[in-house]
Design a protein around this motif. Structure first.
Motif, PDB file in Angstrom:
ATOM      1  N   ARG A  38       0.844  -1.196   0.000  1.00  0.00           N
ATOM      2  CA  ARG A  38       0.000   0.000   0.000  1.00  0.00           C
ATOM      3  C   ARG A  38       0.876   1.242   0.000  1.00  0.00           C
ATOM      4  O   ARG A  38       2.014   1.223   0.473  1.00  0.00           O
ATOM      5  N   GLN A  39       0.310   2.300  -0.568  1.00  0.00           N
ATOM      6  CA  GLN A  39       1.015   3.568  -0.607  1.00  0.00           C
ATOM      7  C   GLN A  39       0.043   4.688  -0.324  1.00  0.00           C
ATOM      8  O   GLN A  39      -0.917   4.886  -1.082  1.00  0.00           O
ATOM      9  N   ALA A  40       0.289   5.394   0.760  1.00  0.00           N
ATOM     10  CA  ALA A  40      -0.505   6.566   1.108  1.00  0.00           C
ATOM     11  C   ALA A  40       0.186   7.800   0.538  1.00  0.00           C
ATOM     12  O   ALA A  40       1.400   7.786   0.305  1.00  0.00           O
ATOM     13  N   PRO A  41      -0.556   8.880   0.306  1.00  0.00           N
ATOM     14  CA  PRO A  41       0.046  10.101  -0.241  1.00  0.00           C
ATOM     15  C   PRO A  41       1.222  10.580   0.608  1.00  0.00           C
ATOM     16  O   PRO A  41       1.123  10.663   1.832  1.00  0.00           O
ATOM     17  N   GLN A  44       6.145   6.190   1.424  1.00  0.00           N
ATOM     18  CA  GLN A  44       6.693   5.131   0.581  1.00  0.00           C
ATOM     19  C   GLN A  44       5.727   3.944   0.531  1.00  0.00           C
ATOM     20  O   GLN A  44       4.953   3.708   1.454  1.00  0.00           O
ATOM     21  N   ARG A  45       5.803   3.223  -0.559  1.00  0.00           N
ATOM     22  CA  ARG A  45       5.014   2.008  -0.680  1.00  0.00           C
ATOM     23  C   ARG A  45       5.555   0.976   0.308  1.00  0.00           C
ATOM     24  O   ARG A  45       6.756   0.808   0.439  1.00  0.00           O
ATOM     25  N   GLU A  46       4.649   0.288   1.006  1.00  0.00           N
ATOM     26  CA  GLU A  46       5.075  -0.695   1.994  1.00  0.00           C
ATOM     27  C   GLU A  46       4.346  -2.021   1.769  1.00  0.00           C
ATOM     28  O   GLU A  46       3.196  -2.052   1.309  1.00  0.00           O
ATOM     29  N   LEU A  47       5.058  -3.087   2.093  1.00  0.00           N
ATOM     30  CA  LEU A  47       4.465  -4.422   2.020  1.00  0.00           C
ATOM     31  C   LEU A  47       3.655  -4.662   3.292  1.00  0.00           C
ATOM     32  O   LEU A  47       4.198  -4.646   4.386  1.00  0.00           O
ATOM     33  N   VAL A  48       2.371  -4.904   3.122  1.00  0.00           N
ATOM     34  CA  VAL A  48       1.466  -5.045   4.254  1.00  0.00           C
ATOM     35  C   VAL A  48       1.320  -6.502   4.673  1.00  0.00           C
ATOM     36  O   VAL A  48       1.325  -6.823   5.863  1.00  0.00           O
ATOM     37  N   TYR A  93      -3.880   0.379  -2.736  1.00  0.00           N
ATOM     38  CA  TYR A  93      -3.396  -0.975  -2.468  1.00  0.00           C
ATOM     39  C   TYR A  93      -3.059  -1.671  -3.786  1.00  0.00           C
ATOM     40  O   TYR A  93      -3.823  -1.603  -4.755  1.00  0.00           O
ATOM     41  N   TYR A  94      -1.907  -2.338  -3.777  1.00  0.00           N
ATOM     42  CA  TYR A  94      -1.402  -3.039  -4.954  1.00  0.00           C
ATOM     43  C   TYR A  94      -1.008  -4.459  -4.566  1.00  0.00           C
ATOM     44  O   TYR A  94      -0.546  -4.698  -3.454  1.00  0.00           O
ATOM     45  N   CYS A  95      -1.131  -5.368  -5.502  1.00  0.00           N
ATOM     46  CA  CYS A  95      -0.584  -6.692  -5.276  1.00  0.00           C
ATOM     47  C   CYS A  95       0.644  -6.858  -6.172  1.00  0.00           C
ATOM     48  O   CYS A  95       0.791  -6.176  -7.193  1.00  0.00           O
ATOM     49  N   ASN A  96       1.513  -7.751  -5.782  1.00  0.00           N
ATOM     50  CA  ASN A  96       2.679  -8.056  -6.593  1.00  0.00           C
ATOM     51  C   ASN A  96       3.373  -9.270  -6.000  1.00  0.00           C
ATOM     52  O   ASN A  96       3.005  -9.741  -4.915  1.00  0.00           O
ATOM     53  N   THR A  97       4.351  -9.769  -6.709  1.00  0.00           N
ATOM     54  CA  THR A  97       5.145 -10.862  -6.163  1.00  0.00           C
ATOM     55  C   THR A  97       6.011 -10.329  -5.021  1.00  0.00           C
ATOM     56  O   THR A  97       6.225  -9.126  -4.886  1.00  0.00           O
ATOM     57  N   VAL A  98       6.499 -11.253  -4.219  1.00  0.00           N
ATOM     58  CA  VAL A  98       7.414 -10.904  -3.137  1.00  0.00           C
ATOM     59  C   VAL A  98       8.663 -11.769  -3.300  1.00  0.00           C
ATOM     60  O   VAL A  98       8.572 -13.001  -3.153  1.00  0.00           O
TER      61      VAL A  98
END
Length: 116
Positions: A38-41, A44-48, A93-98
């Motif tokens: 997720r990334q809030a305005p 930084q984008r963080e893995l939740v 919110y975004y999904c992606n590989t880890v």
């Protein structure tokens, strides 16, 4: 090519619930750990939350006990059930590989807004 299509975001009141979905294609889904970021305005984008191909999960402390990540390898889909939502959960919110693969690709994301 890799495609990640997130859905399920919405405006919700604090204490409410949402279920996010992410349909993935273009890679061997079942062999990859998947995560919700997720990334809030202004942040930084963080893995939740993340889940391995075998179903082992991990969460950041701020969402433990409230969020649940799951996956359906037959449908190439990963989910995020979010309960007891707080205003600080508001983000795209975004999904992606880890970890995120190379070249880096992100879907369009889905917006979650939690009102107080």
């Amino acid at each position: 090519q890799v495609q990640l299509v997130e859905s399920g975001g919405s405006l919700v009141q604090a204490g409410g619930s949402l279920r996010l979905s992410c349909a993935a294609s273009g890679f061997i889904f079942s062999s990859n750990a998947m995560g919700w970021y997720r990334q809030a305005p202004g942040k930084q984008r963080e893995l939740v939350a993340s889940i391995t191909g075998f179903g082992v999960t991990h969460y950041i402390d701020s969402v433990k006990g409230r969020f649940t990540i799951s996956r359906d390898n037959a449908k190439n889909t990963v989910y995020l059930q979010m309960n007891s939502l707080k205003p600080e959960d508001s983000a795209a919110y975004y999904c992606n590989t880890v970890p995120v693969g190379a070249p880096i690709y992100w879907g369009q994301g889905t917006q979650v807004t939690v009102s107080s």
